[in-house]
Design a protein around this motif. Structure first.
Motif, PDB file in Angstrom:
ATOM      1  N   SER A 172       0.814  -1.215   0.000  1.00 15.18           N
ATOM      2  CA  SER A 172       0.000   0.000   0.000  1.00 15.18           C
ATOM      3  C   SER A 172       0.845   1.262   0.000  1.00 15.18           C
ATOM      4  CB  SER A 172      -0.924   0.005   1.225  1.00 15.18           C
ATOM      5  OG  SER A 172      -0.165  -0.060   2.429  1.00 15.18           O
ATOM      6  N   ALA A 173       2.129   1.134  -0.335  1.00 14.00           N
ATOM      7  CA  ALA A 173       3.013   2.301  -0.318  1.00 14.00           C
ATOM      8  C   ALA A 173       2.602   3.303  -1.388  1.00 14.00           C
ATOM      9  CB  ALA A 173       4.454   1.864  -0.536  1.00 14.00           C
ATOM     10  N   ASP A 174       2.873   4.561  -1.110  1.00 18.73           N
ATOM     11  CA  ASP A 174       2.531   5.643  -2.017  1.00 18.73           C
ATOM     12  C   ASP A 174       3.764   5.997  -2.859  1.00 18.73           C
ATOM     13  OD1 ASP A 174       1.513   7.807  -3.329  1.00 18.73           O
ATOM     14  OD2 ASP A 174       1.684   9.178  -1.624  1.00 18.73           O
ATOM     15  N   PHE A 175       3.690   5.717  -4.171  1.00 21.42           N
ATOM     16  CA  PHE A 175       4.791   6.062  -5.063  1.00 21.42           C
ATOM     17  C   PHE A 175       4.645   7.536  -5.469  1.00 21.42           C
ATOM     18  CE2 PHE A 175       4.557   1.484  -5.529  1.00 21.42           C
ATOM     19  CZ  PHE A 175       5.890   1.111  -5.537  1.00 21.42           C
ATOM     20  N   SER A 176       5.023   8.404  -4.566  1.00 18.97           N
ATOM     21  CA  SER A 176       4.818   9.830  -4.814  1.00 18.97           C
ATOM     22  C   SER A 176       6.130  10.570  -5.018  1.00 18.97           C
ATOM     23  CB  SER A 176       4.057  10.447  -3.632  1.00 18.97           C
ATOM     24  OG  SER A 176       4.775  10.227  -2.422  1.00 18.97           O
ATOM     25  N   LEU A 177       7.172   9.883  -5.442  1.00 23.67           N
ATOM     26  CA  LEU A 177       8.448  10.535  -5.680  1.00 23.67           C
ATOM     27  C   LEU A 177       8.330  11.495  -6.858  1.00 23.67           C
ATOM     28  CD1 LEU A 177      10.862   7.502  -5.300  1.00 23.67           C
ATOM     29  CD2 LEU A 177      10.565   9.387  -3.703  1.00 23.67           C
ATOM     30  N   GLN A 178       9.104  12.571  -6.780  1.00 18.76           N
ATOM     31  CA  GLN A 178       9.098  13.537  -7.865  1.00 18.76           C
ATOM     32  C   GLN A 178       9.814  12.995  -9.100  1.00 18.76           C
ATOM     33  OE1 GLN A 178       7.552  16.596  -7.829  1.00 18.76           O
ATOM     34  NE2 GLN A 178       6.699  15.943  -5.865  1.00 18.76           N
ATOM     35  N   ASP A 179      10.765  12.075  -8.895  1.00 17.62           N
ATOM     36  CA  ASP A 179      11.596  11.571  -9.983  1.00 17.62           C
ATOM     37  C   ASP A 179      11.021  10.266 -10.510  1.00 17.62           C
ATOM     38  OD1 ASP A 179      13.757  10.437 -11.528  1.00 17.62           O
ATOM     39  OD2 ASP A 179      15.071  11.896 -10.562  1.00 17.62           O
ATOM     40  N   ASP A 180      10.483  10.294 -11.716  1.00 21.65           N
ATOM     41  CA  ASP A 180       9.851   9.112 -12.299  1.00 21.65           C
ATOM     42  C   ASP A 180      10.849   7.981 -12.537  1.00 21.65           C
ATOM     43  OD1 ASP A 180       7.376  10.292 -12.297  1.00 21.65           O
ATOM     44  OD2 ASP A 180       7.510  10.995 -14.375  1.00 21.65           O
ATOM     45  N   VAL A 181      12.082   8.312 -12.860  1.00 17.57           N
ATOM     46  CA  VAL A 181      13.090   7.282 -13.126  1.00 17.57           C
ATOM     47  C   VAL A 181      13.361   6.472 -11.861  1.00 17.57           C
ATOM     48  CG1 VAL A 181      15.506   6.861 -13.753  1.00 17.57           C
ATOM     49  CG2 VAL A 181      14.149   8.536 -15.032  1.00 17.57           C
ATOM     50  N   ILE A 182      13.497   7.154 -10.741  1.00 19.24           N
ATOM     51  CA  ILE A 182      13.713   6.459  -9.470  1.00 19.24           C
ATOM     52  C   ILE A 182      12.496   5.600  -9.139  1.00 19.24           C
ATOM     53  CG2 ILE A 182      14.095   6.736  -6.992  1.00 19.24           C
ATOM     54  CD1 ILE A 182      15.610   9.292  -7.590  1.00 19.24           C
ATOM     55  N   THR A 183      11.307   6.138  -9.334  1.00 19.54           N
ATOM     56  CA  THR A 183      10.082   5.389  -9.050  1.00 19.54           C
ATOM     57  C   THR A 183       9.991   4.131  -9.904  1.00 19.54           C
ATOM     58  OG1 THR A 183       8.898   7.419  -8.458  1.00 19.54           O
ATOM     59  CG2 THR A 183       7.573   5.504  -9.030  1.00 19.54           C
ATOM     60  N   GLN A 184      10.223   4.264 -11.201  1.00 24.42           N
ATOM     61  CA  GLN A 184      10.095   3.120 -12.113  1.00 24.42           C
ATOM     62  C   GLN A 184      11.101   2.023 -11.780  1.00 24.42           C
ATOM     63  OE1 GLN A 184      10.517   4.969 -15.948  1.00 24.42           O
ATOM     64  NE2 GLN A 184       8.570   6.065 -15.779  1.00 24.42           N
ATOM     65  N   ASN A 185      12.310   2.417 -11.439  1.00 22.56           N
ATOM     66  CA  ASN A 185      13.325   1.408 -11.143  1.00 22.56           C
ATOM     67  C   ASN A 185      13.158   0.822  -9.747  1.00 22.56           C
ATOM     68  OD1 ASN A 185      15.475   1.149 -13.436  1.00 22.56           O
ATOM     69  ND2 ASN A 185      14.928   3.312 -13.353  1.00 22.56           N
ATOM     70  N   SER A 186      12.537   1.551  -8.851  1.00 23.53           N
ATOM     71  CA  SER A 186      12.179   0.974  -7.550  1.00 23.53           C
ATOM     72  C   SER A 186      11.116  -0.105  -7.729  1.00 23.53           C
ATOM     73  CB  SER A 186      11.673   2.067  -6.603  1.00 23.53           C
ATOM     74  OG  SER A 186      12.683   3.010  -6.312  1.00 23.53           O
ATOM     75  N   ILE A 187      10.138   0.176  -8.579  1.00 23.69           N
ATOM     76  CA  ILE A 187       9.111  -0.821  -8.874  1.00 23.69           C
ATOM     77  C   ILE A 187       9.739  -2.043  -9.547  1.00 23.69           C
ATOM     78  CG2 ILE A 187       7.041  -1.275 -10.241  1.00 23.69           C
ATOM     79  CD1 ILE A 187       6.289   1.682  -9.853  1.00 23.69           C
ATOM     80  N   ALA A 188      10.687  -1.798 -10.459  1.00 31.42           N
ATOM     81  CA  ALA A 188      11.365  -2.909 -11.133  1.00 31.42           C
ATOM     82  C   ALA A 188      12.113  -3.784 -10.132  1.00 31.42           C
ATOM     83  CB  ALA A 188      12.325  -2.375 -12.195  1.00 31.42           C
ATOM     84  N   PHE A 189      12.727  -3.156  -9.135  1.00 32.90           N
ATOM     85  CA  PHE A 189      13.459  -3.932  -8.133  1.00 32.90           C
ATOM     86  C   PHE A 189      12.492  -4.700  -7.220  1.00 32.90           C
ATOM     87  CE2 PHE A 189      15.844  -4.512  -4.151  1.00 32.90           C
ATOM     88  CZ  PHE A 189      16.975  -5.137  -4.654  1.00 32.90           C
ATOM     89  N   LEU A 190      11.368  -4.078  -6.888  1.00 31.50           N
ATOM     90  CA  LEU A 190      10.343  -4.781  -6.115  1.00 31.50           C
ATOM     91  C   LEU A 190       9.873  -6.029  -6.862  1.00 31.50           C
ATOM     92  CD1 LEU A 190       8.087  -1.889  -4.731  1.00 31.50           C
ATOM     93  CD2 LEU A 190       9.236  -3.620  -3.361  1.00 31.50           C
ATOM     94  N   ASN A 191       9.636  -5.879  -8.147  1.00 29.39           N
ATOM     95  CA  ASN A 191       9.200  -7.021  -8.951  1.00 29.39           C
ATOM     96  C   ASN A 191      10.289  -8.084  -9.044  1.00 29.39           C
ATOM     97  OD1 ASN A 191       6.661  -5.940  -9.511  1.00 29.39           O
ATOM     98  ND2 ASN A 191       7.385  -4.836 -11.315  1.00 29.39           N
TER      99      ASN A 191
END
Length: 548
Positions: A353-372
């Motif tokens: 239920s974490a909120d992906f509200s980072l300003q930097d989309d690149v960091i967000t996308q790669n964080s999701i990739a690492f979670l997966n």
């Protein structure tokens, strides 16, 4: 006079290094201007009653950037009785649906192919010029005696369709295996993806296959005639085949290395000790001049507030870190800072239920990739609002060497994709414009040069437990883990600490894998391990391939 002697010794050391660089450094050409992807690999296998297997491979390769004229793929021949291949008989070869012409050399003639036989590989080379297009490659070949009789009198087919060292992730992989008769008792083991048995057909599917793709069938021997027993398979004592053309660089490397030892013994004697001691002496001098230099550099890095993984991928001068699990640690610490991961006593908790509200989309996308990457690599318990990956499950999964090698590869691919995307990161662009990127590199280089000779050490367990207790971790601890990691102390008898047990396992395993890989490179071998090779005693390549 003393100063002149020191200067002379330094010059001799430099000369020795220069000579070694030219004489025994393997020359590698890097094609940074080329890019391709492997879209699919489809394997059709017809297994005959006599145990022969007729295999058709269909590869689709898209060339995205640069000019290519060569695609090749190893048919790996493991030195174990179950998987040993006595012969490969080519029946047909196609390029873009057209028959290819056989040749017996590596000349790049369009529309030709070459089957190369070395000590542990049959390598199929397809030659066809290509640029900005998709090319299809096909080969059909027969493997005599591919099905063997095991100690339980079961018929077993075990084959590596893709080797562990294949350099690209294959988009989709399918394998259709036609059996000589319907066998409801067929047991299928596949290295990745899914499998099913429908009548006399076995169907295997997988997506995004990185590294080895291997299928094993355990079948009723009543459907076969006169199979060879596994225990009766005779392995060649010193390998099979002849020296392949791709072995020539290795031979030259050995010859030049021998010449360097013969011609420059004095330079080696004087130079190597000096080269070993110089970095340590310089580090000690820097610490004596400023005992707080590491702490100050870490504080500067903390103020940048960049992901820890950037310490690895944003430093082009950073030497290779021996522990291949370091990106795993850095990725998890970054997720924790974003509120996406927690270190509990039982395991790693992923916040659904974490909120992906980072300003930097690149960091967000790669964080999701690492979670997966974590969720797809390890079994987990799925709760309503979180996922728990137990430390015991991580250790158990990574104990399998084949899986571990694939996991290393997936980590490396994640890092590579992240690095390519960084140019689109607003934070990265801001750092480049302000000069913070250059200062970050300087601070990281300081840590790399000084930390290994300092008194500071830390274990992965200390870092994870601190992150679990306090909810945060600083650059000082992370950098110490990267450059001067300490082994965790095993739990006392009668106590249970799965986090500590995992840390000990990761440290010991990474060290063993690094040593094995180093030994393999020094002996001309490119494969560090093969636990799934069924007692593979000769493992110099484990099946590769590629395009150029």
């Amino acid at each position: 006079m003393t100063g002149n002697k020191k200067k002379l010794r330094f010059l001799l050391a430099a000369a020795a290094l220069l000579m070694l660089t030219f004489l025994i450094q393997p020359v590698t050409a890097y094609a940074d201007d080329k890019e391709y992807r492997v879209d699919s690999a489809a394997f059709d296998v017809s297994i005959e009653r006599n145990g022969n297997a007729r295999i058709t491979e269909n590869w689709a390769v898209t060339y995205l950037k640069g000019s290519f004229s060569h695609f090749y793929k190893d048919i790996y021949n493991p030195a174990n009785q179950l998987e040993y291949i006595k012969d490969v008989q080519v029946e047909s070869v196609l390029i873009n649906g057209e028959n290819a012409i056989e040749q017996h050399n590596t000349d790049r003639n369009d529309g030709h192919y070459y089957l190369e036989h070395t000590s542990d590989n049959y390598t199929i080379h397809w030659y066809q010029s290509a640029q900005n297009q998709t090319v299809s490659y096909q080969i059909t070949y027969l493997i005599p005696g591919a099905v063997k009789l095991d100690h339980d009198n079961r018929a077993v087919f075990c084959y590596r369709f893709i080797g562990a060292n294949f350099p690209k992730t294959v988009g989709t992989v399918t394998a259709f295996l036609q059996l000589p008769a319907e066998d409801s008792g067929t047991a299928v083991t596949v290295s990745s993806g899914t499998s099913s048995v429908k009548g006399d057909t076995v169907i295997c599917d997988a997506n995004s296959v990185s590294g080895m793709y291997k299928v094993q069938l355990d079948m009723d021997a009543a459907n076969y005639d006169d199979l060879t027993r596994v225990v009766d398979v005779k392995l060649p004592e010193n390998g099979t085949g002849s020296v392949g053309l791709r072995d020539i660089p290795t031979i030259l490397f050995v010859v030049l290395g021998a010449l360097s030892v013969i011609l420059f013994p004095i330079l080696l004697i004087l130079g190597i000790p000096a080269l070993i001691l110089i970095p340590k002496i310089r580090a000690k001098r820097m610490l004596k001049k400023n005992p707080d230099c590491l702490q100050e550099a870490a504080e500067r890095l903390d103020r940048l507030n960049v992901p820890f993984i950037w310490y690895d991928i944003r430093n082009p001068q950073l030497s290779m870190i021996r522990d291949q699990f370091v990106p795993l640690y850095l990725g998890m610490f970054d997720l924790q800072r974003q509120g996406l991961l927690l270190f509990s006593d039982q395991g790693v908790v992923l916040n659904k239920s974490a909120d992906f509200s980072l300003q930097d989309d690149v960091i967000t996308q790669n964080s999701i990739a690492f979670l997966n990457l974590l969720a797809n690599s390890f079994q987990y318990t799925d709760y309503q609002d979180r996922i728990l990956i137990r430390y015991e499950e991580i250790q158990s999964t990574l104990s399998d060497q084949t899986f571990r090698e694939n996991f290393y590869k997936k980590l490396s691919e994640w890092k590579s994709d992240y690095k390519k995307a960084l140019s689109n990161s607003p934070l990265c662009q801001q750092m480049d414009a302000s000069g913070d990127q250059a200062r970050m590199v300087d601070d990281l280089m300081l840590w790399q040069k000084v930390c290994p000779y300092s008194r500071f050490t830390i274990s992965a367990y200390d870092c994870m437990s601190k992150a679990g207790r306090t909810g945060r971790i600083e650059s000082f601890d992370v950098l110490t883990l990267m450059f001067h990691q300490e082994k965790a102390v095993k739990s006392a008898a009668g106590t249970a600490d799965p986090m500590n047990d995992l840390s000990c396992f990761l440290f010991t395993t990474a060290a063993a894998d690094y040593q094995r890989a180093s030994s393999g490179r020094s002996s001309g071998s490119s494969c560090s391990s093969c636990s799934s090779c069924s007692s593979c005693s000769s493992c110099s390549s484990c099946g590769g391939g590629g395009a150029d």
